[in-house]
Motif scaffolding. Sequence first.
Motif, PDB file in Angstrom:
ATOM      1  N   VAL A   1       1.054  -1.211   0.250  1.00  0.00           N
ATOM      2  CA  VAL A   1      -0.314  -0.057   0.312  1.00  0.00           C
ATOM      3  C   VAL A   1       1.074   1.671  -0.252  1.00  0.00           C
ATOM      4  O   VAL A   1       0.388   1.857  -0.690  1.00  0.00           O
ATOM      5  CB  VAL A   1      -0.806  -0.093   1.447  1.00  0.00           C
ATOM      6  CG1 VAL A   1      -1.832   1.033   1.516  1.00  0.00           C
ATOM      7  CG2 VAL A   1      -2.295  -1.567   0.869  1.00  0.00           C
ATOM      8  N   ALA A   2       2.099   0.781   0.812  1.00  0.00           N
ATOM      9  CA  ALA A   2       3.013   3.035   0.434  1.00  0.00           C
ATOM     10  C   ALA A   2       3.628   2.795  -0.612  1.00  0.00           C
ATOM     11  O   ALA A   2       3.733   3.945  -0.827  1.00  0.00           O
ATOM     12  CB  ALA A   2       3.757   2.108   2.156  1.00  0.00           C
ATOM     13  N   ARG A   3       4.008   1.816  -1.277  1.00  0.00           N
ATOM     14  CA  ARG A   3       4.608   1.775  -2.317  1.00  0.00           C
ATOM     15  C   ARG A   3       4.042   1.678  -3.617  1.00  0.00           C
ATOM     16  O   ARG A   3       4.106   3.080  -4.194  1.00  0.00           O
ATOM     17  CB  ARG A   3       5.164   0.438  -2.625  1.00  0.00           C
ATOM     18  CG  ARG A   3       6.215  -0.360  -1.666  1.00  0.00           C
ATOM     19  CD  ARG A   3       7.010  -1.362  -1.665  1.00  0.00           C
ATOM     20  NE  ARG A   3       8.261  -1.808  -1.735  1.00  0.00           N
ATOM     21  CZ  ARG A   3       8.529  -2.427  -2.001  1.00  0.00           C
ATOM     22  NH1 ARG A   3       8.355  -3.867  -2.647  1.00  0.00           N
ATOM     23  NH2 ARG A   3       9.972  -3.343  -1.314  1.00  0.00           N
ATOM     24  N   ALA A   4       2.288   1.729  -3.382  1.00  0.00           N
ATOM     25  CA  ALA A   4       1.298   2.861  -4.153  1.00  0.00           C
ATOM     26  C   ALA A   4       1.019   3.935  -4.145  1.00  0.00           C
ATOM     27  O   ALA A   4      -0.052   4.253  -4.894  1.00  0.00           O
ATOM     28  CB  ALA A   4       0.262   1.748  -4.312  1.00  0.00           C
ATOM     29  N   GLY A   5       1.325   4.387  -2.885  1.00  0.00           N
ATOM     30  CA  GLY A   5       1.674   6.004  -2.892  1.00  0.00           C
ATOM     31  C   GLY A   5      -0.068   6.356  -1.374  1.00  0.00           C
ATOM     32  O   GLY A   5      -0.247   7.003  -1.288  1.00  0.00           O
ATOM     33  N   GLY A   6       0.042   5.038  -1.379  1.00  0.00           N
ATOM     34  CA  GLY A   6      -0.725   5.013   0.594  1.00  0.00           C
ATOM     35  C   GLY A   6      -0.369   5.548   1.764  1.00  0.00           C
ATOM     36  O   GLY A   6       1.023   5.881   1.497  1.00  0.00           O
ATOM     37  N   GLY A   7      -1.307   5.021   2.956  1.00  0.00           N
ATOM     38  CA  GLY A   7      -0.777   5.755   4.034  1.00  0.00           C
ATOM     39  C   GLY A   7      -1.036   7.527   3.736  1.00  0.00           C
ATOM     40  O   GLY A   7      -1.250   8.104   3.285  1.00  0.00           O
ATOM     41  N   ILE A   8       0.299   7.502   5.387  1.00  0.00           N
ATOM     42  CA  ILE A   8      -0.338   8.849   5.865  1.00  0.00           C
ATOM     43  C   ILE A   8       0.561   9.618   4.252  1.00  0.00           C
ATOM     44  O   ILE A   8      -0.435  11.254   4.826  1.00  0.00           O
ATOM     45  CB  ILE A   8      -0.175   9.458   7.325  1.00  0.00           C
ATOM     46  CG1 ILE A   8      -0.304  10.815   8.121  1.00  0.00           C
ATOM     47  CG2 ILE A   8       1.641   9.362   7.000  1.00  0.00           C
ATOM     48  CD1 ILE A   8       0.407  10.466   9.317  1.00  0.00           C
ATOM     49  N   ASN A   9       1.613   9.356   3.991  1.00  0.00           N
ATOM     50  CA  ASN A   9       1.901  10.388   3.032  1.00  0.00           C
ATOM     51  C   ASN A   9       1.174  11.067   1.850  1.00  0.00           C
ATOM     52  O   ASN A   9       0.797  11.591   1.667  1.00  0.00           O
ATOM     53  CB  ASN A   9       3.478   9.859   2.540  1.00  0.00           C
ATOM     54  CG  ASN A   9       4.461  10.482   3.907  1.00  0.00           C
ATOM     55  OD1 ASN A   9       4.499  10.860   3.977  1.00  0.00           O
ATOM     56  ND2 ASN A   9       5.389   9.240   3.723  1.00  0.00           N
ATOM     57  N   ALA A  10      -0.394   9.717   1.532  1.00  0.00           N
ATOM     58  CA  ALA A  10      -0.986  10.154   0.877  1.00  0.00           C
ATOM     59  C   ALA A  10      -2.140  10.845   0.592  1.00  0.00           C
ATOM     60  O   ALA A  10      -2.388  11.920   0.511  1.00  0.00           O
ATOM     61  CB  ALA A  10      -1.901   9.157   0.526  1.00  0.00           C
ATOM     62  N   THR A  11      -2.017  11.257   2.104  1.00  0.00           N
ATOM     63  CA  THR A  11      -3.312  11.642   2.967  1.00  0.00           C
ATOM     64  C   THR A  11      -2.103  13.839   3.321  1.00  0.00           C
ATOM     65  O   THR A  11      -2.986  14.161   2.725  1.00  0.00           O
ATOM     66  CB  THR A  11      -2.768  12.510   3.854  1.00  0.00           C
ATOM     67  OG1 THR A  11      -4.504  10.933   3.659  1.00  0.00           O
ATOM     68  CG2 THR A  11      -4.378  13.381   4.809  1.00  0.00           C
ATOM     69  N   VAL A  12      -0.787  13.465   2.854  1.00  0.00           N
ATOM     70  CA  VAL A  12      -0.476  15.534   3.616  1.00  0.00           C
ATOM     71  C   VAL A  12      -0.137  15.569   1.961  1.00  0.00           C
ATOM     72  O   VAL A  12      -0.448  16.658   1.901  1.00  0.00           O
ATOM     73  CB  VAL A  12       1.454  14.428   3.673  1.00  0.00           C
ATOM     74  CG1 VAL A  12       1.685  15.348   4.071  1.00  0.00           C
ATOM     75  CG2 VAL A  12       1.043  13.936   5.229  1.00  0.00           C
ATOM     76  N   GLN A  13       0.191  14.761   1.136  1.00  0.00           N
ATOM     77  CA  GLN A  13       0.268  14.890  -0.609  1.00  0.00           C
ATOM     78  C   GLN A  13      -1.019  16.041  -0.762  1.00  0.00           C
ATOM     79  O   GLN A  13      -1.395  17.181  -1.777  1.00  0.00           O
ATOM     80  CB  GLN A  13       0.606  14.180  -1.958  1.00  0.00           C
ATOM     81  CG  GLN A  13       2.200  14.079  -1.456  1.00  0.00           C
ATOM     82  CD  GLN A  13       2.941  14.937  -1.050  1.00  0.00           C
ATOM     83  OE1 GLN A  13       2.999  15.536  -2.161  1.00  0.00           O
ATOM     84  NE2 GLN A  13       4.071  14.892  -0.275  1.00  0.00           N
ATOM     85  N   ALA A  14      -2.040  15.557  -0.393  1.00  0.00           N
ATOM     86  CA  ALA A  14      -3.308  15.026  -0.912  1.00  0.00           C
ATOM     87  C   ALA A  14      -3.896  16.825  -0.616  1.00  0.00           C
ATOM     88  O   ALA A  14      -4.270  17.908  -0.800  1.00  0.00           O
ATOM     89  CB  ALA A  14      -4.611  15.107  -0.587  1.00  0.00           C
ATOM     90  N   THR A  15      -3.691  16.874   1.094  1.00  0.00           N
ATOM     91  CA  THR A  15      -3.819  18.050   1.973  1.00  0.00           C
ATOM     92  C   THR A  15      -2.616  19.048   1.474  1.00  0.00           C
ATOM     93  O   THR A  15      -3.130  21.063   1.700  1.00  0.00           O
ATOM     94  CB  THR A  15      -3.275  17.968   3.648  1.00  0.00           C
ATOM     95  OG1 THR A  15      -4.127  16.916   3.791  1.00  0.00           O
ATOM     96  CG2 THR A  15      -3.942  18.274   4.112  1.00  0.00           C
ATOM     97  N   ARG A  16      -1.976  18.921   0.715  1.00  0.00           N
ATOM     98  CA  ARG A  16      -0.756  19.905   0.836  1.00  0.00           C
ATOM     99  C   ARG A  16      -1.380  20.751  -0.476  1.00  0.00           C
ATOM    100  O   ARG A  16      -0.960  21.672  -1.011  1.00  0.00           O
ATOM    101  CB  ARG A  16       0.705  19.546   0.882  1.00  0.00           C
ATOM    102  CG  ARG A  16       1.604  19.173   2.221  1.00  0.00           C
ATOM    103  CD  ARG A  16       2.827  19.151   1.430  1.00  0.00           C
ATOM    104  NE  ARG A  16       3.568  18.909   3.139  1.00  0.00           N
ATOM    105  CZ  ARG A  16       4.524  18.126   2.666  1.00  0.00           C
ATOM    106  NH1 ARG A  16       5.538  18.068   2.090  1.00  0.00           N
ATOM    107  NH2 ARG A  16       5.643  18.023   4.093  1.00  0.00           N
ATOM    108  N   ALA A  17      -1.335  19.769  -1.489  1.00  0.00           N
ATOM    109  CA  ALA A  17      -1.947  20.699  -3.211  1.00  0.00           C
ATOM    110  C   ALA A  17      -3.548  21.030  -2.587  1.00  0.00           C
ATOM    111  O   ALA A  17      -3.724  22.062  -3.452  1.00  0.00           O
ATOM    112  CB  ALA A  17      -2.115  18.845  -3.868  1.00  0.00           C
ATOM    113  N   ALA A  18      -4.023  21.473  -1.229  1.00  0.00           N
ATOM    114  CA  ALA A  18      -5.796  21.742  -2.094  1.00  0.00           C
ATOM    115  C   ALA A  18      -5.629  23.513  -1.254  1.00  0.00           C
ATOM    116  O   ALA A  18      -4.841  23.171  -0.676  1.00  0.00           O
ATOM    117  CB  ALA A  18      -6.775  21.263  -0.639  1.00  0.00           C
ATOM    118  N   SER A  19      -6.124  24.314  -1.681  1.00  0.00           N
ATOM    119  CA  SER A  19      -6.443  25.833  -1.157  1.00  0.00           C
ATOM    120  C   SER A  19      -7.292  24.961  -0.312  1.00  0.00           C
ATOM    121  O   SER A  19      -7.801  24.642   0.604  1.00  0.00           O
ATOM    122  CB  SER A  19      -7.500  26.559  -2.621  1.00  0.00           C
ATOM    123  OG  SER A  19      -8.571  25.765  -2.313  1.00  0.00           O
TER     124      SER A  19
END
Length: 402
Positions: free
Chosen positions: A96-114
């Motif tokens: 899951v982590a290698r596929a971009g999952g986990g908390i870092n997936a939320t971090v990236q999506a949150t950083r990208a959001a206005s």
Amino acid sequence: MTGKTTLRGAKIATQASQQGPYGLIEDGIIVISGEFIEWVGPRRDLPDEYTELEAEDLNGRLVTPGLIDCHTHVVFGGDRAQEFEMRLNGASYEQVARAGGGINATVQATRAASLEELIESALPRVDAMIQEGMTTIEIKSGYGLEQQTELNMLRAAREIGKRRPVSVQTTYLGAHATPPEYKGRDDAYIDEVVIPTLRAAHVEGLIDAVDGFCEGIAFQPKQIARVFDAAAALGLPVKLHAEQLSNLGGAQLAASYGALSADHIEYLDEDGVITMAQAGTAGVILPGAFYTLRETRQPPIELLRKHDVPMALATDCNPGSSPLTSLLLTMNMGCTLFRMTPEETLAGVTCNAARALGLSDRGMIAAGQRADLAVWNVGRPAELSYRIGFNPLHKRIFGGQA
């Protein structure tokens, strides 16, 4: 006597312990003056000065304090449904982590959001909670892990309190995880990002409390202590994600700082419970994460009872380990998974939840308290934790206004 109203014909769960189970008044009246409760008691004891006030007859319905969700991560970007599905189809945590999952997936999506996107995505979740009688919510940061996004999460939380009839308590959780750009440099992240952002957010008036995640996969007690020292220097109260996956002594550390609460606490031992009791630190029970992660280690409910540690209960609403927005279901989970009593779960989302947030003006139905109330189409308080997937809310009153 203008500006005052009464609710009569009510069964009132005052949550005042001196009045027996639930602090229950069978045939009660509540006098509301503006945003606050002026009087509450049995109909037979109503003072003459209130007898001519405009009154609403609740026809025997149950009234409780407005519900309080004292631990949420309700502001975030994206979702984690894909990895939920991957896990159920057999994928390992590493896959899951290698596929971009986990908390870092939320971090990236949150950083990208206005900022506006963070607000708009959170509002439906908050609305679902309001529709179940919630009147106060705690909202944490912790998915930015860099200054601008952490500040935006806290700004979004404050704005939610302006756009909806709900009280918002903000918690800074910069010490949630180490971001990829600081991998292997946890101490540098604490010094270069967490503490400077804490100070910047405080200057902007964005923080009501400071949190951290003390765990083998997150931060060690000495690292959390540096964050708590910075919080103490600013006069900010603290709380801690502690003993969720192991026992690092996080709850004892939190208690040594007079923490409002220690949260999760599945691996908490008796020494930690005693320290919390001595410090007046509440224990926040989070069955949503236990359920979602299919954990087997339960929080030490009996030890918390034994040492009179207040037990709060919350959704832990977050995109990864507890995508839960129902305090009513949370109450049922507290009973079914952890054998808490219905009385304990109602206290957990009212008076003890208020205590876990350091709020003394709500969580009970008493003179001087905020007129934050929930009116239910039920005959007894236990029905609130007994039913599954059913919302019996009749009406919600926030600051005296329906």
